[in-house]
Design an enzyme around this catalytic site. Structure first.
Site, PDB file in Angstrom:
ATOM      1  N   LYS A 146      24.267  26.475  17.301  1.00 55.53           N
ATOM      2  CA  LYS A 146      25.125  26.799  16.225  1.00 55.53           C
ATOM      3  C   LYS A 146      25.676  26.319  15.052  1.00 55.53           C
ATOM      4  O   LYS A 146      25.704  25.441  14.773  1.00 55.53           O
ATOM      5  CB  LYS A 146      26.691  27.930  16.168  1.00 55.53           C
ATOM      6  CG  LYS A 146      26.963  28.483  16.457  1.00 55.53           C
ATOM      7  CD  LYS A 146      25.390  29.581  17.117  1.00 55.53           C
ATOM      8  CE  LYS A 146      26.697  31.340  16.656  1.00 55.53           C
ATOM      9  NZ  LYS A 146      26.151  32.641  17.768  1.00 55.53           N
ATOM     10  N   GLY A 152      34.138  46.543  16.535  1.00 48.98           N
ATOM     11  CA  GLY A 152      33.465  46.125  15.333  1.00 48.98           C
ATOM     12  C   GLY A 152      32.275  47.087  15.337  1.00 48.98           C
ATOM     13  O   GLY A 152      31.677  48.501  15.791  1.00 48.98           O
ATOM     14  N   GLY A 162      29.477  46.166  13.053  1.00 46.71           N
ATOM     15  CA  GLY A 162      28.569  45.284  12.285  1.00 46.71           C
ATOM     16  C   GLY A 162      26.710  45.721  12.880  1.00 46.71           C
ATOM     17  O   GLY A 162      26.587  46.839  13.909  1.00 46.71           O
ATOM     18  N   ASN A 163      26.037  44.394  12.728  1.00 43.22           N
ATOM     19  CA  ASN A 163      24.384  45.005  13.615  1.00 43.22           C
ATOM     20  C   ASN A 163      24.495  45.428  15.042  1.00 43.22           C
ATOM     21  O   ASN A 163      23.894  46.109  15.474  1.00 43.22           O
ATOM     22  CB  ASN A 163      24.022  43.630  13.008  1.00 43.22           C
ATOM     23  CG  ASN A 163      22.059  43.417  13.294  1.00 43.22           C
ATOM     24  OD1 ASN A 163      22.388  43.529  14.628  1.00 43.22           O
ATOM     25  ND2 ASN A 163      21.098  44.739  12.991  1.00 43.22           N
TER      26      ASN A 163
END
Ligand code: GLU
Length: 428
Positions: free
Chosen positions: A107, A219, A221-222
């Protein structure tokens, strides 16, 4: 980058330690797997539009690469920390192992707020991050991808910098690239769709008709947008979604008890997942407090934002009606909250299983990039569904046969696979 003092690395290690104990993992393997193999911390100087220079802090952590090159996203966030990146790299190792793809876990992160940077400044940041780690990443070493607030344009700038440094094309060095520039069809949808493939299977296993279910999400988002789209296409109803308002510096929830129109909302959201609250109001939604999404009387909760969101302080707000929590985010539930959820018998589809669709499609993207031959979207999504469904059932069956909590069952499968790779390589 977490609420309060919450440290995701402490959580990731505690989760690992308890399962390592449960399966009797020997000391050396335990020592090797409970921390990252390698990590890089560096400064990235960027020339700003006003002529000044600004210095950003960057990270790349490679938790484990015994099963294949390290793999995982790069997050852009003002509150990113080394420990958050460590935890997320660890979860990537378990994620790749649970879906059985030949990759390890890594990451990256940059402490920054891309919402406040111009495109030129964002490009400088991406290229600077690559220059700092160019020698330590690559198609056979460690392959970055998008994550929180990073996107396909960022990935292409990064790839371009990597290829410029190395003097050749290496399309398998980064995934999440734009379609037509080495990207895979279906990659944008993959994490959200993958999440719903596992939810669809969980509902079947629990003998619940998806058409009779209601869900609440955190959320937009994508991941959340595509999860919401597919869940509604399969007949489910989403009644509330919470998202972050960067101007107000706090979250808010939109709610429509008759069901939210996901296609309309997808037109009223910015690239960072913030819904235009005025447009939501005009379309008949109520605007509620940021944490209202968690206490809705729904069958399914789908946290798709950040880590450390369901905590000891708010877990008791979860309605008795909730039967499933499908974790789209990485690490949304703290260990204290997790114990309460386990005790209450709520069925959890744990993060590194539920959101493994993104990295699985990244793996397909690498395969296609290396062959320089690209598949149709249907083929990508079909292969994704097969992988996610198989991984889900392996975890579900292990949990059912042994009366394990779903998170523990997923960990058992992953840790055993990685421990075996480490042993076969003769590292321990
Ligand atoms: N950032 C995504 C994740 O957390 C995808 C990683 C990748 O594609 O390598 O799983």
């Amino acid at each position: 980058m977490s609420a309060g003092d919450y440290n995701p690395y402490v959580t990731a290690q505690a989760q690992f330690d308890s399962v390592a104990e449960l399966i009797g993992l020997e000391a050396a393997s335990k020592d090797l797997l409970r921390q990252p193999l390698r990590e890089y911390h560096f400064l990235i100087p960027v020339k700003m539009d006003d002529g000044t220079s600004q210095i950003f802090k960057g990270y790349r952590v490679q938790h484990n690469d015994a099963r294949g090159p390290a793999k995982g996203g790069i997050r852009f966030h003002p509150e990113e920390t080394a420990d958050t990146v460590r935890a997320l790299s660890m979860w990537m190792t378990w994620k790749c192992a649970v879906v059985d793809i030949p990759l390890g876990g890594g990451k990256g992160g940059i402490v920054c707020d891309p919402r406040k940077l111009s495109l030129t400044e964002q490009e400088g940041l991406c290229r600077g991050w690559i220059r700092a780690v160019a020698k330590n990443i690559g198609p056979n070493i460690d392959v970055p991808a998008p994550d929180v607030m990073s996107n396909k344009q960022h990935m292409l700038w990064m790839l371009d910098e990597y290829e410029t440094i190395n003097g050749a094309r290496f399309p398998g060095a980064i995934t999440g690239k734009p379609v037509g520039m080495g990207g895979s069809l279906g990659r944008t949808e993959a994490t959200g769709y993958g999440l719903i493939y596992t939810l669809r299977e969980a509902l079947k296993a629990l003998k619940i008709n998806i058409k009779e279910t209601q869900a609440s999400m955190q959320g937009f988002g994508n991941v959340a947008q595509y999860a919401a789209k597919l869940y509604c296409e399969l007949g489910g109803t989403i009644i509330s979604i919470s998202c972050w308002d960067n101007k107000e510096k706090k979250a808010f929830t939109i709610r429509n008890l008759a069901g939210l129109d996901i296609d309309e909302l997808a037109k009223a959201v910015d690239t960072f997942g913030t819904i235009d609250r005025n447009k939501a109001k005009e379309s008949g939604c109520d605007i509620l407090a940021g944490d209202a999404w968690l206490s809705e009387d729904v069958d399914i909760l789908i946290p798709c934002a950040l880590e450390g969101q369901i905590t000891a302080a708010n877990v008791n707000q979860i309605s008795p009606k909730v039967k499933i929590i499908a974790e789209g985010a990485n690490g949304p539930t703290t260990p204290e909250a997790d114990s309460v959820i386990k005790e209450r018998g709520i069925y959890v589809i744990p993060d590194f299983l539920a959101n493994a669709g993104g990295v699985t499609c990244s793996y397909f993207e690498q395969v296609q990039s290396n062959m320089n031959y690209f598949w149709e979207k249907e083929e990508v999504l079909e292969k994704l569904d097969t992988k996610m469904t198989a991984a889900f059932h392996a975890v579900h069956n292990l949990a059912k046969e042994n009366n394990y909590y779903m998170r523990d069952a997923a960990y058992i499968i992953s840790i055993k696979r990685v421990a075996e790779a480490v042993k076969l390589r003769g590292w321990v």
